[in-house]
Design a protein around this motif. Sequence first.
Motif, mmCIF file in Angstrom:
data_model
loop_
_atom_site.group_PDB
_atom_site.id
_atom_site.type_symbol
_atom_site.label_atom_id
_atom_site.label_comp_id
_atom_site.label_asym_id
_atom_site.label_seq_id
_atom_site.Cartn_x
_atom_site.Cartn_y
_atom_site.Cartn_z
ATOM 1 N N TYR A 34 0.832 -1.198 -0.001
ATOM 2 C CA TYR A 34 -0.114 0.091 0.038
ATOM 3 C C TYR A 34 0.687 1.280 -0.146
ATOM 4 N N PHE A 35 0.541 2.365 -0.678
ATOM 5 C CA PHE A 35 1.196 3.579 -0.918
ATOM 6 C C PHE A 35 0.532 4.606 -0.370
ATOM 7 N N HIS A 36 1.275 5.356 0.543
ATOM 8 C CA HIS A 36 0.463 6.638 1.018
ATOM 9 C C HIS A 36 0.569 7.521 0.156
ATOM 10 N N LYS A 37 -0.133 8.709 0.144
ATOM 11 C CA LYS A 37 -0.369 9.680 -0.842
ATOM 12 C C LYS A 37 0.762 10.253 -1.649
ATOM 13 N N ASP A 38 0.862 10.056 -2.742
ATOM 14 C CA ASP A 38 1.784 10.533 -3.872
ATOM 15 C C ASP A 38 3.308 9.503 -3.776
ATOM 16 N N ALA A 39 3.180 8.641 -3.102
ATOM 17 C CA ALA A 39 4.127 7.584 -3.229
ATOM 18 C C ALA A 39 4.443 6.670 -4.315
ATOM 19 N N LYS A 40 5.681 6.324 -4.456
ATOM 20 C CA LYS A 40 5.783 5.637 -5.704
ATOM 21 C C LYS A 40 7.026 4.493 -5.585
ATOM 22 N N MET A 41 6.904 3.593 -6.320
ATOM 23 C CA MET A 41 8.127 2.413 -6.270
ATOM 24 C C MET A 41 9.019 2.618 -7.650
ATOM 25 N N VAL A 42 10.337 2.712 -7.603
ATOM 26 C CA VAL A 42 11.287 2.929 -8.548
ATOM 27 C C VAL A 42 12.008 1.799 -8.742
ATOM 28 N N ILE A 43 12.215 1.405 -9.662
ATOM 29 C CA ILE A 43 13.051 0.051 -10.119
ATOM 30 C C ILE A 43 14.130 0.374 -10.887
ATOM 31 N N ALA A 44 15.332 0.499 -10.303
ATOM 32 C CA ALA A 44 16.690 0.470 -11.115
ATOM 33 C C ALA A 44 17.170 -0.550 -11.221
ATOM 34 N N GLY A 45 16.971 -1.719 -10.550
ATOM 35 C CA GLY A 45 17.373 -2.950 -10.626
ATOM 36 C C GLY A 45 16.373 -3.961 -11.045
ATOM 37 N N THR A 46 15.858 -5.055 -10.280
ATOM 38 C CA THR A 46 15.009 -5.821 -10.951
ATOM 39 C C THR A 46 13.934 -6.120 -9.775
ATOM 40 N N LEU A 47 12.667 -6.315 -10.503
ATOM 41 C CA LEU A 47 11.285 -6.304 -9.399
ATOM 42 C C LEU A 47 10.679 -7.743 -9.988
ATOM 43 N N LYS A 48 10.809 -8.683 -9.220
ATOM 44 C CA LYS A 48 9.945 -10.025 -9.411
ATOM 45 C C LYS A 48 8.689 -10.152 -8.540
ATOM 46 N N VAL A 49 7.340 -10.017 -9.132
ATOM 47 C CA VAL A 49 6.318 -10.179 -8.416
ATOM 48 C C VAL A 49 5.592 -11.585 -8.583
ATOM 49 N N GLU A 50 5.539 -12.468 -7.673
ATOM 50 C CA GLU A 50 5.197 -13.821 -7.657
ATOM 51 C C GLU A 50 3.829 -14.129 -7.000
ATOM 52 N N GLY A 51 2.841 -13.397 -7.719
ATOM 53 C CA GLY A 51 1.444 -13.978 -7.250
ATOM 54 C C GLY A 51 0.934 -15.215 -7.801
ATOM 55 N N SER A 52 -0.205 -15.648 -7.304
ATOM 56 C CA SER A 52 -0.534 -16.826 -7.866
ATOM 57 C C SER A 52 -2.128 -16.625 -7.864
ATOM 58 N N ARG A 53 -2.830 -17.426 -8.722
ATOM 59 C CA ARG A 53 -4.306 -17.339 -9.003
ATOM 60 C C ARG A 53 -5.030 -17.359 -7.803
ATOM 61 N N THR A 54 -4.755 -18.136 -6.694
ATOM 62 C CA THR A 54 -5.472 -18.031 -5.210
ATOM 63 C C THR A 54 -4.810 -17.143 -4.267
ATOM 64 N N ASP A 55 -3.683 -16.481 -4.584
ATOM 65 C CA ASP A 55 -3.046 -15.801 -3.699
ATOM 66 C C ASP A 55 -2.334 -14.501 -4.552
ATOM 67 N N THR A 56 -3.276 -13.729 -4.816
ATOM 68 C CA THR A 56 -2.655 -12.454 -5.853
ATOM 69 C C THR A 56 -1.966 -11.616 -4.861
ATOM 70 N N VAL A 57 -1.145 -10.869 -5.589
ATOM 71 C CA VAL A 57 -0.389 -9.508 -4.990
ATOM 72 C C VAL A 57 -1.078 -8.323 -5.089
ATOM 73 N N THR A 58 -1.346 -7.310 -4.129
ATOM 74 C CA THR A 58 -1.880 -6.154 -4.484
ATOM 75 C C THR A 58 -1.083 -4.699 -4.494
ATOM 76 N N PHE A 59 -1.227 -4.066 -5.355
ATOM 77 C CA PHE A 59 -0.509 -2.769 -5.177
ATOM 78 C C PHE A 59 -1.462 -1.538 -5.079
ATOM 79 N N SER A 60 -1.740 -0.822 -4.158
ATOM 80 C CA SER A 60 -2.747 -0.114 -4.008
ATOM 81 C C SER A 60 -2.617 0.971 -3.064
ATOM 82 N N SER A 61 -3.419 1.963 -2.945
ATOM 83 C CA SER A 61 -3.480 3.347 -1.846
ATOM 84 C C SER A 61 -3.587 2.631 -0.446
ATOM 85 N N ASP A 62 -3.088 3.350 0.406
ATOM 86 C CA ASP A 62 -3.577 2.866 1.936
ATOM 87 C C ASP A 62 -4.522 3.237 2.418
#
Length: 446
Positions: free
Chosen positions: A175-203
């Motif tokens: 969860y991201f607070h107001k105006d926050a962001k994620m910056v990737i200079a390296g590598t991002l691996k997001v390993e969600g699954s059908r029954t256990d998804t990952v969420t990126f959202s506001s806080d």
Amino acid sequence: FLISCKKDEFTNSPSAKLNFSNQEIFFDTLFTALNSVTTKLKVFNYNKNAVRISEIKLFGGTSSPYQININGQATSQLANVELKGNDSLTIFIRAKINPDGQKLPFIVSDSIEFLTNGNRQVVHLNAYAQNVHLLKNGIISTPTEWENDIPYIIYNDLKVAENQTLTIKKGCRIYFHKDAKMVIAGTLKVEGSRTDTVTFSSDRLERLYRDEPGQWKGIHFLGTSKNNSINYTTIQNAITGIQVDSLSSTAEPKLLLVNSIIKNMQIAGLVGYKADITGFNNLIYNCGQYLIYGVYGGKYNLKQNTFANYNYVFARRLPSLYFTDQNPQNGRTYALELTLVNNIIWGTLSNELEIVKKGNLALNLNLKTNLIKSTDASLATTGNILNSDPNFIASKEGNFHLQANSIVIRKGTDLSTDPYYSSWIHLDSEEKNRLFPSELGCYNFF
């Protein structure tokens, strides 16, 4: 004058009770150590005469996890509050939950008590609260894995340093607070699954903010980033969901996006600047301007996706998918390689796909067996279907499964020889076997 005097007379009758806009104030999911949104409680005196409220207090006193403001005064207790006949007052309430080491959600309760003419009346306060990992201006400078024990809250920026990898395990909630962001200079691996998804959202998970776009800035992949992958992830309510800044420096795409949902962005779902993006089985819908905005050329390989842009919130004037070989700022052009196969490209505008070629460099297009909303008759080749409603079950509710009469059923070209077939394309986004000719979009019908 006489009526006014009578109205301001005070009654001491025990029958002169107060009324409230709510008997219970419930705050949706809160995160410990963060204030909630402020909410209001209206207190009404429906009696013809005034009453004197002997006491208004938080039962938990100064140690209460709630804070109240009465008549502009922040306090936990106030005595002798006068309320005229047929009048009301407003109490502002917010919650702040202190960390206590619990990993599971928990209910934090208190009450506001009112004592009037010997009557004790209570309004209950409840919050569903949860502890979090709180990251402020963080930097991932070593290989890091996030587990799904408790949510992650990001303040300002979180950066994954060059040549470092952040792996986000299935079930994680970021969860991201107001105006926050994620910056990737390296590598991002997001390993969600059908029954256990990952969420990126506001806080802000209160009902008021649940579908509010533009609450955080999004995920930004810099030029040095490489070998990124996002699987079974929901990204919602940002300004721009994902931004990718360059072509890949390896044999793998800069970003592999699969089985994911991007929705409700203020500007765009996915933005590419001379980017290398491969995507299968994704659902991208309801963004303020573009679902995908690709400029400066680049390389896009998009198959079996559902792109749907409806104007329930925004007065949109631009196509859902826009690709060009040009840098709009200086006019320079670059090579563009665009593959669109077995997708649904639909929305409320007459033209939901626009491809603009300005330069002399190669424009390599592979557009095959898509459903496209467009007035450009030249697109009606290689199995593409123009301007036939896909008949989603309930687009307004975010249900983009297909009705039985959908024209896209069994219209997809055979992708069984595709290099990504065995890894991703052989299943739809719900992990049902995909048989060819397939349905267009991310969902099977059968």
